[in-house]
Design a protein around this motif. Structure first.
Motif, mmCIF file in Angstrom:
data_model
loop_
_atom_site.group_PDB
_atom_site.id
_atom_site.type_symbol
_atom_site.label_atom_id
_atom_site.label_comp_id
_atom_site.label_asym_id
_atom_site.label_seq_id
_atom_site.Cartn_x
_atom_site.Cartn_y
_atom_site.Cartn_z
ATOM 1 N N ALA A 212 31.156 28.579 59.402
ATOM 2 C CA ALA A 212 30.884 27.182 59.056
ATOM 3 C C ALA A 212 29.405 26.970 58.762
ATOM 4 C CB ALA A 212 31.337 26.277 60.195
ATOM 5 N N GLU A 213 28.545 27.622 59.527
ATOM 6 C CA GLU A 213 27.105 27.488 59.288
ATOM 7 C C GLU A 213 26.706 28.137 57.970
ATOM 8 O OE1 GLU A 213 23.354 26.123 59.858
ATOM 9 O OE2 GLU A 213 25.159 25.624 61.005
ATOM 10 N N ILE A 214 27.317 29.288 57.660
ATOM 11 C CA ILE A 214 27.037 29.949 56.378
ATOM 12 C C ILE A 214 27.431 29.043 55.217
ATOM 13 C CG2 ILE A 214 27.720 31.868 54.883
ATOM 14 C CD1 ILE A 214 28.004 33.579 57.408
ATOM 15 N N VAL A 215 28.626 28.458 55.307
ATOM 16 C CA VAL A 215 29.090 27.572 54.236
ATOM 17 C C VAL A 215 28.163 26.371 54.091
ATOM 18 C CG1 VAL A 215 30.954 26.015 53.551
ATOM 19 C CG2 VAL A 215 31.497 28.306 54.374
ATOM 20 N N ALA A 216 27.727 25.826 55.218
ATOM 21 C CA ALA A 216 26.839 24.670 55.157
ATOM 22 C C ALA A 216 25.530 25.017 54.451
ATOM 23 C CB ALA A 216 26.552 24.159 56.571
ATOM 24 N N ARG A 217 24.993 26.199 54.725
ATOM 25 C CA ARG A 217 23.714 26.587 54.140
ATOM 26 C C ARG A 217 23.862 27.100 52.705
ATOM 27 N NH1 ARG A 217 19.283 27.424 57.726
ATOM 28 N NH2 ARG A 217 19.788 26.796 59.863
ATOM 29 N N GLN A 218 25.035 27.602 52.357
ATOM 30 C CA GLN A 218 25.240 28.152 51.016
ATOM 31 C C GLN A 218 26.162 27.270 50.178
ATOM 32 O OE1 GLN A 218 23.305 30.286 50.164
ATOM 33 N NE2 GLN A 218 22.889 31.817 51.729
ATOM 34 N N GLU A 219 26.178 25.991 50.467
ATOM 35 C CA GLU A 219 27.060 25.066 49.740
ATOM 36 C C GLU A 219 26.761 25.054 48.242
ATOM 37 O OE1 GLU A 219 28.328 20.329 49.780
ATOM 38 O OE2 GLU A 219 27.028 21.151 51.346
ATOM 39 N N ALA B 202 29.936 41.463 60.822
ATOM 40 C CA ALA B 202 30.202 42.869 60.501
ATOM 41 C C ALA B 202 31.659 43.055 60.074
ATOM 42 C CB ALA B 202 29.897 43.752 61.707
ATOM 43 N N ASN B 203 31.865 43.681 58.925
ATOM 44 C CA ASN B 203 33.216 44.022 58.440
ATOM 45 C C ASN B 203 34.110 42.795 58.247
ATOM 46 O OD1 ASN B 203 32.574 46.893 58.852
ATOM 47 N ND2 ASN B 203 32.851 46.450 61.025
ATOM 48 N N LYS B 204 33.516 41.631 58.001
ATOM 49 C CA LYS B 204 34.289 40.411 57.804
ATOM 50 C C LYS B 204 34.135 39.931 56.359
ATOM 51 C CE LYS B 204 34.776 40.206 62.353
ATOM 52 N NZ LYS B 204 33.702 41.106 62.771
ATOM 53 N N PHE B 205 35.198 39.335 55.821
ATOM 54 C CA PHE B 205 35.206 38.879 54.433
ATOM 55 C C PHE B 205 35.617 37.414 54.357
ATOM 56 C CE2 PHE B 205 35.472 43.410 54.242
ATOM 57 C CZ PHE B 205 34.793 43.769 53.095
ATOM 58 N N MET B 206 35.044 36.719 53.362
ATOM 59 C CA MET B 206 35.328 35.303 53.155
ATOM 60 C C MET B 206 35.898 35.086 51.758
ATOM 61 S SD MET B 206 32.624 32.088 53.139
ATOM 62 C CE MET B 206 32.261 32.152 54.888
ATOM 63 N N MET B 207 37.061 34.450 51.695
ATOM 64 C CA MET B 207 37.667 34.099 50.418
ATOM 65 C C MET B 207 37.198 32.708 50.020
ATOM 66 S SD MET B 207 39.761 34.991 47.948
ATOM 67 C CE MET B 207 41.023 36.156 48.507
ATOM 68 N N THR B 208 36.598 32.597 48.834
ATOM 69 C CA THR B 208 36.100 31.315 48.344
ATOM 70 C C THR B 208 36.633 31.058 46.941
ATOM 71 O OG1 THR B 208 34.114 32.097 47.175
ATOM 72 C CG2 THR B 208 33.960 31.870 49.572
ATOM 73 N N ASN B 209 36.281 29.904 46.395
ATOM 74 C CA ASN B 209 36.681 29.592 45.020
ATOM 75 C C ASN B 209 35.961 30.492 44.023
ATOM 76 O OD1 ASN B 209 34.296 28.123 45.880
ATOM 77 N ND2 ASN B 209 34.314 27.147 43.877
ATOM 78 N N ARG B 210 34.921 31.191 44.460
ATOM 79 C CA ARG B 210 34.179 32.106 43.584
ATOM 80 C C ARG B 210 34.518 33.565 43.838
ATOM 81 N NH1 ARG B 210 30.888 29.773 40.378
ATOM 82 N NH2 ARG B 210 30.381 27.589 40.739
ATOM 83 N N GLY B 211 35.571 33.817 44.610
ATOM 84 C CA GLY B 211 35.973 35.184 44.895
ATOM 85 C C GLY B 211 35.805 35.514 46.366
ATOM 86 N N MET B 212 36.024 36.773 46.683
ATOM 87 C CA MET B 212 35.919 37.209 48.074
ATOM 88 C C MET B 212 34.595 37.936 48.276
ATOM 89 S SD MET B 212 38.762 38.900 50.543
ATOM 90 C CE MET B 212 39.030 40.443 49.670
ATOM 91 N N PHE B 213 33.906 37.591 49.343
ATOM 92 C CA PHE B 213 32.594 38.159 49.632
ATOM 93 C C PHE B 213 32.547 38.640 51.078
ATOM 94 C CE2 PHE B 213 32.096 34.918 46.399
ATOM 95 C CZ PHE B 213 31.278 35.524 45.458
ATOM 96 N N GLU B 214 31.862 39.753 51.281
ATOM 97 C CA GLU B 214 31.563 40.166 52.645
ATOM 98 C C GLU B 214 30.565 39.161 53.212
ATOM 99 O OE1 GLU B 214 30.486 44.258 55.101
ATOM 100 O OE2 GLU B 214 30.142 44.158 52.940
ATOM 101 N N LEU B 215 30.714 38.816 54.482
ATOM 102 C CA LEU B 215 29.820 37.820 55.069
ATOM 103 C C LEU B 215 28.362 38.246 54.983
ATOM 104 C CD1 LEU B 215 31.679 36.435 58.224
ATOM 105 C CD2 LEU B 215 31.582 35.513 55.919
ATOM 106 N N LYS B 216 28.116 39.548 55.015
ATOM 107 C CA LYS B 216 26.739 40.030 54.909
ATOM 108 C C LYS B 216 26.109 39.674 53.560
ATOM 109 C CE LYS B 216 27.134 43.976 58.076
ATOM 110 N NZ LYS B 216 27.059 45.444 58.205
ATOM 111 N N TYR B 217 26.938 39.433 52.560
ATOM 112 C CA TYR B 217 26.429 39.093 51.231
ATOM 113 C C TYR B 217 25.567 37.834 51.271
ATOM 114 C CZ TYR B 217 26.575 37.356 46.397
ATOM 115 O OH TYR B 217 26.238 36.866 45.157
ATOM 116 N N PHE B 218 25.912 36.908 52.169
ATOM 117 C CA PHE B 218 25.212 35.624 52.202
ATOM 118 C C PHE B 218 23.854 35.704 52.897
ATOM 119 C CE2 PHE B 218 29.754 34.625 51.913
ATOM 120 C CZ PHE B 218 29.760 33.833 50.783
ATOM 121 N N PHE B 219 23.559 36.856 53.495
ATOM 122 C CA PHE B 219 22.276 37.038 54.165
ATOM 123 C C PHE B 219 21.380 37.868 53.259
ATOM 124 C CE2 PHE B 219 25.246 35.950 57.373
ATOM 125 C CZ PHE B 219 24.540 35.255 58.338
#
Length: 461
Positions: free
Chosen positions: A322-329, A363-380
């Protein structure tokens, strides 16, 4: 120096980590596949843990945004796992189940082709020897010696296997792989054969010399090159012998009608953990020996720990996501050019946990978004300073800008690294030449000299 015994009190500081805490750290870091294996292992070892396997929907349901999730910066737990993560996730699950391997495909063809058991044995050995790209790089003499077959039989069977689907399979090198595909298409003429004999010149874009060697015009050599570029240099990859399974998303982000984002856990492929308290009471009542009672109590305690740690894992991942989404809105709304710099401490401070916990949660977690699927590390991503003193740029955004600049080049206007630096600084990005060179190499973008050669050669095709 005299040594004497001395009895006294002293203090010692030490960190003692409980078994429950260790388990909590482990399950937080596990991927979905790793967690599935761990839960099944725990169920085998603990008689009071039962796993309820998830039911697969007969028809993939449509995603339902916002059900049981968290909105950005919401600190509460939103109802646990989502049971309707969407059509894309169900498609991934079907692909994991339905994938057929290259070797199975080739064995089936061999079974319909060879009648002699000795030929069949050779064919199977050849199929088992193929690498991931579909090439046969093993020494035929080794197979001949192992099976007690003649060299002629090995070559004959190999020739038949090389006519199997997919075209180009079981080739011994790139030239043979391309030759087999062209032969399958009926396009293996004399000029094409000479071209395949001189592939190194093709890699160097030596079209004029190739035209002379093949006895054709420059236009004709360009047409032949186009045919080659349409071929598959790795036919085995079409049907992986050991398929690389696509990752399953741990988090699904859906944009709601009011413009906000709903974040849900996607645990629909994880078994549900149940603690059988009735069986515990029954076994406890029958226990007479002290060791038996201790074993029963330990198993029950471990089962309770597991359920608690799984719930804590879900809450932590949701809060971090939730914090990642808030910062990368802005990224979710407008794309990679709006990806903000972000580090572990930013999220840790906002969520109220330690940086190491954030590291394990992503670590080793993925997020499905409207722009595709990203590893959570991608946002850092690290930050690159703005030349005008404005908001910093993320390293991923800068790499995207470099890719855009290179893609816009023409053969007459290929930019050096210094020129790319000037372009970026003109866009407000303060960056050094060595950083541009490093990012370009990371993205496997050739040097300006190589790019100019490639673009000039492309004009001839």
């Amino acid at each position: 120096m005299k040594l004497e015994p001395n009895i006294g009190a002293y203090q010692k500081q030490a960190i003692v980590v409980s078994a429950q805490a260790l388990q909590s750290l482990s399950v937080l870091q596990f991927s979905q596949d790793e967690l599935q294996d761990y839960l099944r292992e725990q169920a085998e070892r603990n008689p009071f843990i039962e796993l309820s396997e998830p039911e697969r929907p007969a028809a993939p349901p449509q995603a339902q945004p916002g059900a049981g999730g968290l909105s950005p910066r919401d600190g509460g737990f939103g109802g646990g796992a989502s049971s309707h993560a969407g059509t894309d996730i169900d498609s991934v699950a079907l692909l994991r189940e339905a994938q057929i391997s290259l070797r199975d495909h080739l064995r089936a063809q061999a079974g319909m082709t060879f009648r002699d058991p000795r030929d069949m044995a050779v064919a199977i050995e050849i199929v088992e020897s193929l690498d991931a790209d579909g090439y046969f790089r093993r020494d035929p003499d080794e197979i001949a010696e192992m099976l007690g077959a003649s060299q002629a039989r090995i070559e004959a069977v190999l020739g038949v296997v090389q006519r199997f689907d997919p075209a180009g399979i079981a080739a011994r090198d790139l030239a043979e792989c391309l030759r087999l595909q062209l032969q399958d298409k009926g396009r293996l003429g004399p000029a094409m054969r000479r071209l395949l004999d001189n592939l190194p010149l093709l890699a160097e874009f030596g079209y004029s010399r190739l035209a002379r060697l093949c006895g054709v015009s420059l236009d004709e050599i360009s047409a032949l090159v186009r045919e080659i570029r349409d071929l598959d240099p790795r036919p085995g990859r079409r049907m992986d012998a050991e398929p690389t399974l696509p990752a399953l998303p741990d988090i699904v982000v859906n944009r709601q009608e009011d413009g906000s984002f709903a974040i849900e856990l996607s645990n629909q492929f994880l078994p549900r953990v149940l603690v059988n308290r009735e069986y515990y009471a029954e076994v406890k009542a029958r226990s007479r020996d002290k060791d038996e009672k201790r074993f029963v109590m330990d198993c029950m305690q471990n089962a309770g720990w597991l359920v608690k740690n799984l719930d804590q894992r879900a809450q932590t991942i949701l809060r971090v996501a939730a914090e990642i989404v808030a910062r990368q809105e802005q990224f979710l709304l407008h794309g990679v050019e709006h990806l903000r710099p972000l580090n572990l401490r930013d999220v840790a401070d906002a969520v109220g946990i330690h940086e190491s916990t954030v590291s394990r949660a992503i670590a080793n977690k993925f997020m499905m978004t409207n722009r595709g699927m990203f590893e959570l590390k991608y946002f850092f991503a690290n930050s690159i300073s703005a030349s005008d003193g404005g908001e910093d740029f993320s390293a991923e955004t800068v790499r995207h800008r470099i890719r855009q600049i290179v893609d816009a080049e023409t053969a007459a206007d290929v930019l050096s690294d210094d020129a790319i630096v000037d372009e970026l600084r003109g866009a407000g990005i303060d960056i050094a030449r060595r950083t541009v060179a490093k990012y370009r190499e990371m993205m496997r973008i050739p040097s300006s000299l190589q790019r100019r050669k490639m673009k000039l050669a492309a004009q001839l095709i």
